[in-house]
Each structure stands twice: as C-alpha cells, then as structure tokens.
Design a protein around this motif. Structure first.
Motif, PDB file in Angstrom:
ATOM      1  N   VAL A  59       1.797   7.649   6.671  1.00  0.00           N
ATOM      2  CA  VAL A  59       1.830   8.256   8.011  1.00  0.00           C
ATOM      3  C   VAL A  59       0.474   8.861   8.342  1.00  0.00           C
ATOM      4  N   GLN A  60      -0.129   9.566   7.374  1.00  0.00           N
ATOM      5  CA  GLN A  60      -1.446  10.145   7.605  1.00  0.00           C
ATOM      6  C   GLN A  60      -2.492   9.057   7.818  1.00  0.00           C
ATOM      7  N   GLY A  61      -2.391   7.974   7.036  1.00  0.00           N
ATOM      8  CA  GLY A  61      -3.330   6.873   7.200  1.00  0.00           C
ATOM      9  C   GLY A  61      -3.222   6.229   8.570  1.00  0.00           C
ATOM     10  N   ARG A  62      -2.004   6.040   9.040  1.00  0.00           N
ATOM     11  CA  ARG A  62      -1.826   5.443  10.375  1.00  0.00           C
ATOM     12  C   ARG A  62      -2.314   6.381  11.477  1.00  0.00           C
ATOM     13  N   SER A  63      -2.090   7.688  11.324  1.00  0.00           N
ATOM     14  CA  SER A  63      -2.533   8.625  12.359  1.00  0.00           C
ATOM     15  C   SER A  63      -4.043   8.710  12.443  1.00  0.00           C
ATOM     16  N   SER A  64      -4.748   8.475  11.327  1.00  0.00           N
ATOM     17  CA  SER A  64      -6.209   8.520  11.333  1.00  0.00           C
ATOM     18  C   SER A  64      -6.829   7.190  11.720  1.00  0.00           C
ATOM     19  N   GLY A  65      -6.017   6.138  11.835  1.00  0.00           N
ATOM     20  CA  GLY A  65      -6.527   4.817  12.182  1.00  0.00           C
ATOM     21  C   GLY A  65      -6.830   3.955  10.989  1.00  0.00           C
ATOM     22  N   ALA A  66      -6.857   4.539   9.784  1.00  0.00           N
ATOM     23  CA  ALA A  66      -7.160   3.741   8.590  1.00  0.00           C
ATOM     24  C   ALA A  66      -6.013   2.805   8.250  1.00  0.00           C
ATOM     25  N   GLY A  67      -4.796   3.208   8.572  1.00  0.00           N
ATOM     26  CA  GLY A  67      -3.646   2.359   8.300  1.00  0.00           C
ATOM     27  C   GLY A  67      -2.972   2.706   6.984  1.00  0.00           C
ATOM     28  N   SER A  68      -1.833   2.085   6.750  1.00  0.00           N
ATOM     29  CA  SER A  68      -1.080   2.322   5.522  1.00  0.00           C
ATOM     30  C   SER A  68      -1.658   1.482   4.391  1.00  0.00           C
ATOM     31  N   GLY A  69      -1.118   1.723   3.188  1.00  0.00           N
ATOM     32  CA  GLY A  69      -1.558   0.957   2.033  1.00  0.00           C
ATOM     33  C   GLY A  69      -2.524   1.689   1.142  1.00  0.00           C
ATOM     34  N   LEU A  70      -2.755   2.988   1.381  1.00  0.00           N
ATOM     35  CA  LEU A  70      -3.702   3.744   0.571  1.00  0.00           C
ATOM     36  C   LEU A  70      -3.040   4.439  -0.607  1.00  0.00           C
ATOM     37  N   ALA A  71      -1.738   4.677  -0.548  1.00  0.00           N
ATOM     38  CA  ALA A  71      -1.065   5.499  -1.551  1.00  0.00           C
ATOM     39  C   ALA A  71      -1.110   4.848  -2.922  1.00  0.00           C
ATOM     40  N   GLN A  72      -1.289   5.690  -3.938  1.00  0.00           N
ATOM     41  CA  GLN A  72      -1.295   5.257  -5.325  1.00  0.00           C
ATOM     42  C   GLN A  72      -0.306   6.106  -6.116  1.00  0.00           C
ATOM     43  N   ASP A  73       0.499   5.448  -6.961  1.00  0.00           N
ATOM     44  CA  ASP A  73       1.457   6.168  -7.789  1.00  0.00           C
ATOM     45  C   ASP A  73       0.744   6.931  -8.900  1.00  0.00           C
ATOM     46  N   PRO A  74       1.285   8.106  -9.285  1.00  0.00           N
ATOM     47  CA  PRO A  74       0.755   8.774 -10.477  1.00  0.00           C
ATOM     48  C   PRO A  74       0.974   7.890 -11.704  1.00  0.00           C
ATOM     49  N   SER A  75       0.231   8.153 -12.743  1.00  0.00           N
ATOM     50  CA  SER A  75       0.367   7.344 -13.954  1.00  0.00           C
ATOM     51  C   SER A  75       1.748   7.547 -14.569  1.00  0.00           C
ATOM     52  N   PRO A  76       2.334   6.499 -15.188  1.00  0.00           N
ATOM     53  CA  PRO A  76       3.631   6.659 -15.846  1.00  0.00           C
ATOM     54  C   PRO A  76       3.616   7.741 -16.919  1.00  0.00           C
ATOM     55  N   VAL A  77       2.475   7.925 -17.570  1.00  0.00           N
ATOM     56  CA  VAL A  77       2.377   8.969 -18.597  1.00  0.00           C
ATOM     57  C   VAL A  77       2.574  10.348 -17.977  1.00  0.00           C
ATOM     58  N   LEU A  78       1.945  10.572 -16.810  1.00  0.00           N
ATOM     59  CA  LEU A  78       2.088  11.861 -16.139  1.00  0.00           C
ATOM     60  C   LEU A  78       3.524  12.094 -15.699  1.00  0.00           C
ATOM     61  N   LEU A  79       4.155  11.083 -15.115  1.00  0.00           N
ATOM     62  CA  LEU A  79       5.535  11.238 -14.670  1.00  0.00           C
ATOM     63  C   LEU A  79       6.478  11.474 -15.839  1.00  0.00           C
ATOM     64  N   THR A  80       6.252  10.752 -16.944  1.00  0.00           N
ATOM     65  CA  THR A  80       7.090  10.952 -18.131  1.00  0.00           C
ATOM     66  C   THR A  80       6.918  12.355 -18.686  1.00  0.00           C
ATOM     67  N   ALA A  81       5.666  12.809 -18.763  1.00  0.00           N
ATOM     68  CA  ALA A  81       5.410  14.159 -19.269  1.00  0.00           C
ATOM     69  C   ALA A  81       6.050  15.211 -18.373  1.00  0.00           C
ATOM     70  N   LEU A  82       6.014  14.972 -17.064  1.00  0.00           N
ATOM     71  CA  LEU A  82       6.619  15.905 -16.123  1.00  0.00           C
ATOM     72  C   LEU A  82       8.125  15.986 -16.332  1.00  0.00           C
ATOM     73  N   GLY A  83       8.774  14.839 -16.456  1.00  0.00           N
ATOM     74  CA  GLY A  83      10.217  14.839 -16.661  1.00  0.00           C
ATOM     75  C   GLY A  83      10.620  15.428 -17.999  1.00  0.00           C
ATOM     76  N   VAL A  84       9.905  15.068 -19.071  1.00  0.00           N
ATOM     77  CA  VAL A  84      10.228  15.594 -20.399  1.00  0.00           C
ATOM     78  C   VAL A  84      10.034  17.101 -20.441  1.00  0.00           C
TER      79      VAL A  84
END
Length: 758
Positions: free
Chosen positions: A703-728
């Motif tokens: 949404v932020q990308g589209r509002s600035s004109g850059a468009g969608s497709g910029l988002a990147q997922d956090p690393s699986p290691v970070l998400l696993t560590a967060l959940g554990v």
C-alpha cells in the motif's frame, strides 16, 4: 462511600500482589509509550532534532554585500542574530561532480544556527582554505573530510575539513544552492551577505520578516527563507517516517489497551465470590461497579505518575540513542503535551475498560451458583483414547481445558497474538529496508552513477567509460518530457539501454521491452493514465505523438512513478536525430563510487558531469529506530498480556484443585497441566501472529509502495531463522514464566476450591 472505601482497603491488603502488578503494568506501559514517543520523534523528525540542537534561526535574509543590517538585532521579537556573514556564489567540483554552492564567511563557530558536525572538525586558522560542507551537499559531491574541491573556472582548491548538519534548506541540484562554511579569507569575492534571526515567538515569523525587510529596504533584499519552509522540505523528505510513526504508535496503543483490559477483566473475574458477598451485605450493582472503577483508576494513576516522573528525571541518563532521544525530546515544543497526554490517555482508557469489565461484576447474583469444579464437560472419546495411548495426562487435560472453554481461550489467544502479529509486521518492514539498502537493483536502481558528457561524441564517451576497470556495464540513454492525452500533465519518457544491451529493469509484472514500440511503466504512470499492463498509450513529445505498448510494470522511485521507459533504439526510431545524453553505469561489486568518478574525471579532462544515484532506502535508516522502539514496546505489552493469561489459568486451576487431586494428579502433574495450558495458548498465538502478520506486512508495504508511485512488490519476508527464534522465545518464555505461579498454586491448600462461580 465509607463502606466502599473500607472494602477497597481490605481488598488491597488481601491482594497486594495483584494491585502491585497492575501498578507496575501501568507504569511499564506508560513509560514504554513515553520512551517510544521520544524515540519516534527523534527518528522521524531529524530537522527538528538539528534545529533544536543548533539553536536554529527562524529567518534567513540574503541581502546585497553592503546592506545595513545592524538594526535587525533591535527589532521587537528578535532574540538573537546570526551574522551578518559575507557570502559568495560559486561552483564546486569534486570527483567529477559539480554543484552550485554558497560560500559563507564564518569566522568562528556561531551560537545561533550552530552547524552540527557529523564527521571531521570545524574551521581553524591553520587551514585558511579549509571548508565544512553541509551534509546533503557532501553526499551529492561524494566528498568527505580530506577531499579536495575545485572552484570551477579558477585554479583555486579547497580542502574539506568536516561535514555538518544544518536546519536550513538543503541542497537541491538546479533549485537550492549548497551551503559551505569557510573562513573569511577563503571568501575572496563576496557578492552578498546573509543574516539569521532567532525569534522569541516563532509564530510571529511573517510579521518579523515584514519588519526586517522594511528596516533593510526592499531594494537591498535578495531572498528570504524561513524555518517553516525548511521544515516543510524536511517533512516532505520524511513523509514515510511520519506514516510509520502513526502506524506503530496506534498499533502499540491498541495492544496496550487490550492488555490492560485483559488484566482488569481477569482480576474482576477472579473476585466473583467477593462481589457476591458485597451484594449480600447490601451493595447495589452501581456501587460495586464504582468500587472497581475508582480502585483501578487509583492504581493506574499511581503507575502513570511514577512512569512520567521516571522518564522525565532519569530518561535522559539512559546510555545510547534512547537517552539522547529523551534529552532532545525534553527541548521540543510538544514535550509538555506528550508528557501529559500519554499518561492521562492511558488512565482514562483504563477507567473506561474497568467500567466495561466491572459492569459484568455488577450483574453477579448475591448467592453464587455452584460450578462443580470441573473444566466444563467430560473428556471426549478421542481424549480418552489419547490418554490410554500413554500421552502425559497433563498435556491432554491442558488441551481439553482450552477446548472446553473456547470463548475464554479464544480471547486470550487473540490478545496474545496481536503483539506477536505486529512484531512480525515490524520485522517485515525491517527486512524490506535492509534488502533495499543492500540490493538497490530491486528498486529499479541497478546503476550507481550517471554521467553527462560535455563536448564528446557518443563513441568517445562509451570508449572512455568501458575502459574503466570499475564499470561493469554502460547503458546510454536520453530523457524527454512528454504530455499525456489531454495535455494536462507531463511525464518523463525515458529511453535507456539498447536491444543488444538491454537495461536490467526491476520487473514486477509482465516482461521487459524487446520489440519495436514496447515500453514498461511505473505504478504512478499506470494510475495516472488509468491503464494496465498490455494496454497501448499515446503521449506527445513536442508536436510528435508517441504510441507505445506497455508490456511490463517496473519498480520506479523517480517522479512519483510517472515514468514511461523504453529502449534508446525505440526512442530514436520515433525521434530521429536524438542522441544519448546520459549514461547509466553499473559498477562492479565492492567498487567505490569516488574512485570511479576520480578516474573518469581525469580521463575526460573534466568534461564529465557525474552524479551518484541516490538510493531511497538510505533515507529510511531512521525508520529502523522506529521499528526497534515499536518492537520493544510490543514485547513488553506482550509480556504483560502473557502474565495476565498465566494468572487467569492459575486461578482456574485453584478452583478445580481438589478435583484434580481427587482423580490422582500429583503436584508435579498439576504444575505440568498449568504449564501445558499456558504453553498451548502461547503456541496458538504464535501461529495466528505468523499466519496473519506476514500477509498483513506485505499488504501494508505494498500500500505504501503504491501510494508513493513505486508500486507493489517491494516487501521481503524476515528470515526463517528470525521467525523461528521469535516463536520459540514466545512459547518457551510462557512455559518458564508459568512455572513459579503454577507451583505455588499446586501446593496451596484451599478448602473452598470446589469450583468456579458462575
């Protein structure tokens, strides 16, 4: 009223631990929100930070070299004066990059609008040709301490001694000259002077400007700039940071509200027997409600006052950026309002949530119903089968307890999952910023440098560029201004690369242009023309129409995404005689831009004008401080919510303690039962947070990308290691925190632990 006060006093004596927890929870939440406000202000308003530190001037008046400005200090409302300083307009070149600048003769470090050094040192008499560059100008010139600057058109050179931040308007090529501080001896041909006015009342800026111009004389005044213009320019540059502040601030407030509501509702739910006794001795439902409201308002007010006092007195002593942020926040105009509004708003919300939760207490009958001491219903056939299979009873009963009380369990999971969800969203933003910073080609910036030639033909320019060992690829191009259908708005039509050496676009949809009349567009252009990938568009360049087929959408950060790009071959086919006017250079890995520009400047004998391509992700670095502060606040709120869930589970266990012992569970198994129930609740909250947070983070960034004109497709997922560590960490932390309360409850003898009160 007297009876209500006495009951509140007795309740405080009996439940000191719960009262202390509510006070500490309010203290922690208010302190976290205040520190987050200070940190967010520090990160998202760099102009205000510099203006406050530098004791900035509210008005800058550029006049002729001999204008009489001595009377400005006597004007009403003028608190202090900077200057007057002699100035000289000049052009500087460094590493082949040129910029229009204002040399300002500054004999000593000023007290008003004092430059804030970020690197190097200030001017000194031992270096008469030394200068200090404003930070935006230094970045444009690729210059730093120790570099040499050439005054265009002369043989003079200047040495950069330092780089400093300023609250004045920043350098913008072709619009605003860059600021260079120098000793008076280095300003050899002054053509004007500038005077800064610091006002006692910034709201009187317009009136002060009128008085100053009248005193000096309109014929001697060349330009007037105010702090409002500089702040407006800086706010435009940090618009995304302001939006992030609002988003994370509202999210933290919402999460804190739900955490406080859960704590108060859980506490009232644990005192249903006491409420029934109060009604039996004559308390009305309204009196019961007001007892709890006043009691929790007192706890909340106490915690909020302590939090405000701690942050005000000790916040600036915290080491690192946080202490610096609080120290700066103390000097900002909105400090007093924030220091009052955050605690007051929190206390008012706690009062509202207490009234909502206490309304349930007002409906408790004077004679409580007997709940039976079970967990809601008998074990199901699958649960009995699992028990016979040898699964630990504590785990099965913990899962059964959650299933039997679906509404309470769902509410606990929802409250726990909200901070987890928002932390995942913040992690997505963190990962996206890091990815864009480290891989600018993903935001349509594969080239790190652009070159404009002066008096060289295309073949000679390409030969010089390709001979440099640091350049991996050269993409010749040209840019023209085109009018959209209806000729109401202009866009940028760009031809870059060729069919043999295509430009590496950051494609999000469709494909790269290859055939005749094929082009790609930014999101801003698609929105402007209301077209999609696959459509044909007609634009006008001068008097000649251009009809292009949009075959793809690219990430485009320039001109609000209103850019239509094709190959230079296609542009030449429609514009005969059009030659390459700009060359985009992709550098080899680990190649320094300054080294390349220095070599190119020498090989071209100064006939190249070179500009570093700014990476928009570089301006988002302060956003990481916002994200870090938001994560810290959300983690604390999640901890409060987790303690509330543990307390509710322990109270439920105390009510069924005799029944659990009667069926043969040992104290260790009862402890394990509580731990399994809490751990399973935390595990479900982690699953909900991850499954909802990741797509929500992608959606918000798009949404932020589209509002600035850059468009969608910029988002990147956090690393699986970070998400696993967060959940554990969340699940393991829940288990560890539940051990001590569960152990105390399991060993406690309660003859009235026969069941819950309905």
């Amino acid at each position: 009223m007297r009876a209500m006060a006495r009951w509140a006093q007795v309740d405080l004596r009996r439940h000191r631990g719960e009262a202390l927890l509510l006070v500490l929870a309010t203290l922690g939440i208010v302190a976290s929100l205040l520190l987050a406000t200070a940190l967010f202000t520090y990160a998202t308003n760099p102009w205000q930070r510099v203006f406050t530190r530098s004791n900035g001037a509210h008005v800058w008046i550029h006049t002729s070299a001999f204008a009489a400005t001595s009377r400005l200090s006597t004007l009403d409302g003028v608190e202090a004066v900077a200057g007057p300083y002699q100035t000289q307009s000049a052009n500087l070149t460094a590493h082949g990059v040129r910029a229009t600048v204002e040399l300002r003769a500054t004999p000593s470090l000023p007290s008003v609008s004092r430059p804030q050094l970020t690197s190097g040192r200030w001017l000194r008499a031992a270096d008469p040709d030394g200068v200090v560059l404003e930070s935006h100008l230094a970045r444009a010139l690729l210059a730093g301490p120790g570099d040499t600057l050439v005054l265009t058109g002369t043989a003079r050179t200047l040495t950069v001694l330092g780089v400093a931040d300023s609250a004045e308007q920043h350098y913008r090529p072709g619009d605003q000259a860059g600021l260079v501080w120098a000793l008076p001896a280095a300003v050899t041909a002054p053509d004007g002077q500038v005077t800064g006015l610091r006002l006692s009342d910034p709201d009187d800026t317009d009136y002060a400007v009128q008085r100053a111009v009248t005193v000096i004389g309109t014929g001697a005044v060349g330009e007037v700039s105010t702090w409002l213009q500089a702040r407006g320019q800086a706010r435009g540059e940090s618009q995304l940071l302001g939006q992030a502040l609002a988003l994370f601030g509202l999210a933290a407030l919402l999460t804190a509200c739900l955490a406080v509501y859960g704590a108060i509702a859980g506490r009232i739910g644990g005192h249903l027997r006491d409420i029934a006794v109060l009604k039996a001795i004559g308390f009305t439902p309204g009196q019961v409600v007001w007892v709890f409201v006043f009691q929790h308002l007192a706890y909340a007010g106490l915690g909020a006052v302590f939090a405000a006092a701690l942050v005000q007195s000790l916040g600036s002593r915290v080491p690192g950026r946080l202490g610096e942020a609080v120290s700066l926040w103390h000097g900002l105009p909105q400090h007093a309002q924030s220091l009052l509004a955050v605690p007051a708003g929190t206390v008012l919300f706690i009062g509202a949530t207490t009234a909502l939760a206490a309304w349930r207490a007002g409906r408790v009958p004077p004679v409580p119903a007997y709940g039976g001491g079970n967990t809601g219903r008998g074990l199901s056939a699958p649960a009995r089968g699992v028990l016979r299979a040898g699964i630990p009873p504590a785990l099965v009963l913990g899962l059964h307890r959650i299933a039997a009380r679906r509404s309470q369990a769902a509410a606990a999971v929802a409250r726990l999952s909200l901070p987890m969800l928002l932390i995942v969203v913040a992690s997505c933003a963190w990962s996206t910023i890091g990815d864009l910073r480290d891989h600018p080609e993903r935001v349509g910036l594969p080239a790190a440098l652009t070159v404009h030639s002066d008096g060289l033909d295309d073949s000679a320019v390409r030969a010089l560029l390709k001979s440099d060992p640091g350049i991996a690829a050269v993409y010749p191009g040209a840019e023209v201004t085109a009018l959209v259908p209806g000729q109401t708005t202009s866009i940028e039509l760009r031809g870059i690369g060729s069919r043999s050496v295509p430009y590496p676009y950051a494609l999000v949809a469709g494909r790269a242009p290859g055939g005749l009349d094929e082009a790609v567009a930014g999101q801003g252009l698609l929105d402007l023309l209301h077209v999609r990938v696959g459509d044909w568009v007609r634009v006008t360049v001068g008097a000649r129409p251009q009809v292009l087929h949009i075959v793809g959408r690219v990430v485009e950060t320039e001109n609000e995404g209103r850019v239509l790009s094709t190959s230079l071959d296609n542009l030449r086919a429609n514009e005969p005689g059009l030659g390459a006017s700009v060359y985009a250079l992709r550098l080899r890995p680990h190649t320094h831009i300054s080294a390349v520009t220095a070599r190119l400047s020498a090989s071209s004998h100064g006939r190249f004008e070179m500009y570093a391509v700014p990476n928009p992700a570089a301006g988002l670095s302060p956003l990481r401080a916002v994200i870090a502060g938001a994560v810290a606040v959300l983690a604390f709120i999640g901890l409060v919510e987790l303690l509330t869930a543990i307390g509710a589970t322990v109270r439920e266990q105390e009510r069924s303690l005799l029944a659990l012992r009667a069926i043969g569970l040992t104290p260790r198994q009862i402890i394990a039962l509580t731990m399994s129930s809490v751990t399973l609740t935390a595990f479900l909250a982690v699953l909900v947070g991850l499954s909802v947070g990741l797509p929500l983070g992608h959606w918000l960034i798009d949404v932020q990308g589209r509002s600035s004109g850059a468009g969608s497709g910029l988002a990147q997922d956090p690393s699986p290691v970070l998400l696993t560590a967060l959940g554990v960490t969340a699940v393991a932390g829940a288990a560890v925190l539940a051990v001590l309360p569960a152990a105390r409850a399991a060993r406690r003898h309660r003859p009235d632990a026969l069941g819950p009160v309905a």
